[in-house]
Scaffold this active site. Sequence first.
Site, PDB file in Angstrom:
ATOM      1  N   LYS A 183       5.826  26.624 -17.131  1.00 26.44           N
ATOM      2  CA  LYS A 183       5.058  27.197 -16.161  1.00 26.44           C
ATOM      3  C   LYS A 183       5.511  28.771 -16.125  1.00 26.44           C
ATOM      4  CE  LYS A 183       3.673  22.801 -14.166  1.00 26.44           C
ATOM      5  NZ  LYS A 183       3.843  21.930 -13.358  1.00 26.44           N
TER       6      LYS A 183
ATOM      7  N   GLN B 228       6.109  19.276  -7.696  1.00 31.87           N
ATOM      8  CA  GLN B 228       6.316  18.837  -9.056  1.00 31.87           C
ATOM      9  C   GLN B 228       6.569  17.338  -8.992  1.00 31.87           C
ATOM     10  OE1 GLN B 228       6.029  20.749 -11.950  1.00 31.87           O
ATOM     11  NE2 GLN B 228       6.546  18.980 -12.685  1.00 31.87           N
TER      12      GLN B 228
ATOM     13  N   ASP C 162      -2.849  23.035  -7.500  1.00 32.92           N
ATOM     14  CA  ASP C 162      -2.936  21.686  -8.402  1.00 32.92           C
ATOM     15  C   ASP C 162      -4.062  21.135  -8.193  1.00 32.92           C
ATOM     16  OD1 ASP C 162      -1.043  21.437 -10.406  1.00 32.92           O
ATOM     17  OD2 ASP C 162       0.541  20.485  -9.156  1.00 32.92           O
TER      18      ASP C 162
END
Length: 310
Positions: A62, A106, A129
């Site tokens: 990422k 995460q 997200d």
Amino acid sequence: MFASLLTKRSLATLIKGQDAAKKIMSQVSQDLELLQKAGVKPKVVPVVVGDVAESRIYLDRKRAAALKAGLEFEEKIIPDNVDMPTMLKTIEDLNADPSVHGIIVQLPIPKHLDEQVVCNSVDVTKDVDGFTCRNLGNLVQGVGLGDSFVPCTPLAALKILQQIQQTEDIDFMGKNAVVAGRSHNVGLPIAMILQADHIKGGLDLTTTICHRYTPNEQLVEAVSKADVVVSAAGVPGLIKPEFVKPGAIVIDVGINRIKVDGKSKIVGDVHPDVAKVAGYMTPVPGGVGPCTVACLLYNTVIAARRQSQI
Ligand code: ADP
């Protein structure tokens, strides 16, 4: 009738994630230009708890993609013994920081933290997200509705299917799909998108969801009827060539680490020989993964544009 069109092939067209990602990134570049002119540099902050080897690989990917595109990527690393109040305060501070446009938690996070509460504490406007109940709930009402965010892997699957749709000039309406896996961040939102009305941004596919308690013969039956197969189960080799309808589109969302001859290898849920039967197939690695990273950047620039009213 796309099935007959695609059955003429002897091997599936493999969808290279990098190629599909390029199309998403061209939209990201256009948005970045607008933001740059206004002096805004989009920043995404992953909140990383502890040192999880699996997460490190994804984070590095990422980061590399974000930096290459011209976004800021700043990890917030927290010790793995963090308590809930500190964890929530960290996210609250990022929510309040105007220089931060996107926040991702995460996953996985340690078991002593309540994942649902943590994910829901991200400000909806920064939830790139799409894991908050608000954004997942919005998905029920319409794909990418209003100021919502679609989770990155489901968005990547949608973008890949839309690209195939354009290339082949096919119509998914009323065709059959199967999704293996019903996790609330991946399998379930994918199924929601596949079944949704095109008026709501969906693909109008008649969609069957299979999960760990679905008897295998029922999975096989559903797959054999499906024009679109998406596997997000985390089971290597779950989708075998003999199950697949010739010409079907097979999207492999599984990422499984297995040992072959003592060496670690990444494989998907779909047996590689499915390529001999399918019309289109995404490989693992190098299929949905790179597209998912592109979708994270896509959501982040959208977040930055909304927050800066550009
Ligand atoms: P992810 O979030 O990446 O989709 P999870 O491990 O959270 O992964 O979820 C795996 C999903 O796959 C679960 O919904 C589970 O029920 C489903 N699953 C597990 N085994 C099978 C199987 N043999 N067939 C179909 N679905 C399965």
